[in-house]
Design an enzyme around this catalytic site. Structure first.
Site, short mmCIF file in Angstrom:
data_model
loop_
_atom_site.label_atom_id
_atom_site.label_comp_id
_atom_site.label_asym_id
_atom_site.label_seq_id
_atom_site.Cartn_x
_atom_site.Cartn_y
_atom_site.Cartn_z
CD GLU A 1 18.05 -0.82 15.72
OE1 GLU A 1 17.03 -0.14 15.69
OE2 GLU A 1 18.65 -1.19 14.70
CG HIS B 1 8.50 4.24 2.44
ND1 HIS B 1 7.17 4.11 2.74
CD2 HIS B 1 9.16 3.57 3.42
CE1 HIS B 1 7.02 3.39 3.85
NE2 HIS B 1 8.23 3.04 4.27
C1 UD1 Z 1 7.06 2.68 9.45
C2 UD1 Z 1 7.54 2.93 10.88
C3 UD1 Z 1 8.88 3.66 10.86
C4 UD1 Z 1 9.90 2.92 10.00
C5 UD1 Z 1 9.31 2.69 8.62
C6 UD1 Z 1 10.26 1.86 7.79
C7 UD1 Z 1 5.89 3.38 12.64
C8 UD1 Z 1 5.00 4.39 13.26
N1 UD1 Z 1 6.58 3.80 11.55
O1 UD1 Z 1 6.78 3.93 8.84
O2 UD1 Z 1 9.38 3.74 12.19
O3 UD1 Z 1 11.07 3.69 9.91
O4 UD1 Z 1 8.06 1.98 8.74
O5 UD1 Z 1 9.90 1.87 6.45
O6 UD1 Z 1 5.97 2.26 13.09
N2 UD1 Z 1 2.63 1.01 2.59
C9 UD1 Z 1 2.29 0.18 1.54
N3 UD1 Z 1 2.98 -1.00 1.41
C10 UD1 Z 1 3.94 -1.39 2.26
C11 UD1 Z 1 4.30 -0.54 3.31
C12 UD1 Z 1 3.62 0.67 3.48
O7 UD1 Z 1 1.42 0.48 0.75
O8 UD1 Z 1 4.50 -2.49 2.09
C13 UD1 Z 1 1.88 2.28 2.75
C14 UD1 Z 1 0.46 2.06 3.29
O9 UD1 Z 1 -0.40 3.00 2.72
C15 UD1 Z 1 0.64 2.35 4.80
C16 UD1 Z 1 1.64 3.49 4.72
O10 UD1 Z 1 2.56 3.13 3.69
O11 UD1 Z 1 -0.57 2.70 5.44
C17 UD1 Z 1 2.37 3.81 5.99
O12 UD1 Z 1 2.93 2.65 6.59
P1 UD1 Z 1 3.38 2.76 8.17
O13 UD1 Z 1 4.02 1.49 8.56
O14 UD1 Z 1 2.23 3.24 9.00
O15 UD1 Z 1 4.40 3.96 8.18
P2 UD1 Z 1 5.85 4.06 7.56
O16 UD1 Z 1 6.02 5.48 7.12
O17 UD1 Z 1 6.08 2.97 6.61
N1 UDP Z 2 15.95 -1.03 1.85
C1 UDP Z 2 15.59 -1.99 0.91
N2 UDP Z 2 15.04 -1.57 -0.28
C2 UDP Z 2 14.83 -0.25 -0.55
C3 UDP Z 2 15.19 0.72 0.43
C4 UDP Z 2 15.74 0.29 1.62
O1 UDP Z 2 15.75 -3.19 1.12
O2 UDP Z 2 14.34 0.06 -1.65
C5 UDP Z 2 16.52 -1.49 3.14
C6 UDP Z 2 17.77 -0.80 3.63
O3 UDP Z 2 18.94 -1.45 3.15
C7 UDP Z 2 17.65 -0.91 5.14
C8 UDP Z 2 16.16 -0.89 5.36
O4 UDP Z 2 15.55 -1.21 4.13
O5 UDP Z 2 18.14 -2.15 5.63
C9 UDP Z 2 15.74 0.46 5.83
O6 UDP Z 2 14.36 0.52 5.83
P1 UDP Z 2 13.60 1.90 5.95
O7 UDP Z 2 14.42 2.99 5.38
O8 UDP Z 2 12.24 1.67 5.39
O9 UDP Z 2 13.42 2.07 7.52
P2 UDP Z 2 14.31 2.66 8.70
O10 UDP Z 2 15.65 2.03 8.67
O11 UDP Z 2 14.37 4.14 8.51
O12 UDP Z 2 13.52 2.34 9.92
#
Ligand code: UD1
Ligand code: UDP
Length: 370
Positions: free
Chosen positions: A122, A243
């Protein structure tokens, strides 16, 4: 000594896992010439594990780095230091990373420091605005600058790479592996949405929002728009898999919890989420992956952002940028609910992001790197 090419795939978040899963499977299928080693940073935990389980991927290394409400500095240094150990142990011929997360950026840097070539899956997406999305735009520019093999999904992403002086011979137009994941999942899964409590006689609006630049006022505006829409339209229901980021959970539950016809639910496992996209009438999202998936299911997408690095579906007319202004969101959704021709125009099934064969094309390149 084995003659196989050692491919170390490193990923950490839900979207990376969904988009790398078909590629890992394709590398495994080619085990006569490629050796697959998988390392997850677990930047995400629960929502990463959902994907690993669905695609039956058992990582060789799990760095388990997620902390509650983590910050970019500690996340970056944890990924950098822990992937160093893995790269030194595995001694791969190539490291593959995906997209624009902090895991991708720090793992690419780690491989670069170890003088191991990097392949960027990507590659070439750009908004050309360093703060939107933050920090993803700079992450992807950085990964493209250290990597050797650029697997770009579309013509536009190839052009962006050429503009950054990347030599033509290192750019491969492959399509996006998300379409491989989507087509495989839609074809092979048979899941039920009964436990979500949705009513069949109401139109479903699917909402997802999690971007850092939408934290605070923008996400509150999105919630207020949804409140106004369900109040005005008794024939709609909104479903929002929230999320797990606490910066999302807090405002969303404060404003939308226990409101009639608004369903706040836990993040769905990917196959269920695909089924929910298929069932939806309109999708509101700030997600990158959803912008790529929904058009190929023929669903109108309103993007809760002012810019996008995925302009292709906007040009086709199935995706529209609406930003985070409450009145603009309400007016645009209302138009789609009221005007059948406008809805029909946006609900065309188009597939500018891939044909389901991206992983195969990437594997053909990997086989020739040595
Ligand atoms: C991250 C990515 C973003 C991507 C997104 C997809 C970075 C800086 N950000 O953002 O580009 O679009 O993931 O979803 O790389 N948490 C949980 N359980 C989980 C996942 C997250 O509890 O399974 C909570 C935790 O408190 C964690 C927080 O979410 O610290 C933030 O997670 P983080 O990966 O830092 O940021 P995202 O907003 O998820
Ligand atoms: N997705 C999922 N379960 C959910 C919400 C999203 O499996 O409850 C999938 C969605 O189909 C897509 C991916 O997660 O493939 C997108 O992830 P996210 O929105 O966290 O990240 P981004 O694409 O913005 O980086």
């Amino acid at each position: 000594m084995s003659n196989k090419i050692k491919v170390l795939t490193i990923f950490g978040t839900r979207p990376e896992a969904i988009k790398m899963a078909p590629l890992v499977k394709e590398i495994e299928k080619n085990s006569d010439s490629l050796e697959s080693i998988v390392c997850v940073t677990a930047q995400h935990r629960q929502i990463l594990d959902q994907v690993l389980e669905l695609f039956n991927i058992k990582p060789d290394f799990d760095l388990d780095i997620m902390k509650d409400n983590q910050n970019l500095w500690s996340l970056t240094s944890d990924v950098l230091l822990k992937t160093k150990e893995v790269i030194e142990k595995v001694k791969p011929d190539i490291v593959l990373v995906h997209g624009d997360t902090t895991t991708s950026m720090a793992a690419a840097l780690s491989a670069f420091y170890a003088k191991v070539p990097v392949g960027h899956v990507e590659a070439g997406l750009r908004t050309f605005d360093k703060y939107y999305p933050f920090p993803e735009e700079i992450n992807r520019v950085f990964v493209d600058s250290v990597c050797t093999y650029h697997f770009a999904p579309t013509d536009k992403s190839c052009e962006n790479l050429k503009k950054s002086q990347i030599p033509d011979k290192h750019i491969y137009k492959t399509g996006n592996t998300v379409i491989d994941a989507l087509l495989y999942t839609v074809e092979t899964s048979n899941v039920s949405l009964n436990d979500l409590g949705l009513k069949d006689d109401l139109k479903t609006i699917l909402l997802t929002s999690h971007r850092r630049e939408n934290f605070g006022e923008p996400i509150r505006n999105i919630c207020k728009a949804v409140l106004e829409l369900v109040e005005k339209n008794k024939d709609i229901q909104v479903v929002y898999p929230v999320h797990p980021n606490p910066n999302v959970q807090k405002p969303v539950y404060e404003l939308l919890d226990k409101v009639d016809r608004i369903h706040l639910i836990k993040p769905l496992e990917y196959a269920q989420f695909c089924a929910l996209m298929k069932k939806s009438h309109i999708i509101l999202t700030d997600s990158g992956g959803v912008q790529e998936e929904a058009p190929s299911l023929g669903k109108p997408v309103l993007v809760l952002r002012d810019t996008t690095e995925r302009p292709e579906a906007v040009e086709y007319g199935t995706v529209k940028l609406v930003g985070t202004d409450k009145n603009k969101i309400v007016a645009t959704v209302q138009l789609l609910l009221d005007e059948k021709t406008e809805y029909k125009r946006m609900a065309e099934a188009v597939n500018p992001y891939g044909d389901g064969l991206a992983s195969k094309r990437i594997v053909e390149v990997l086989k020739k790197i040595k």
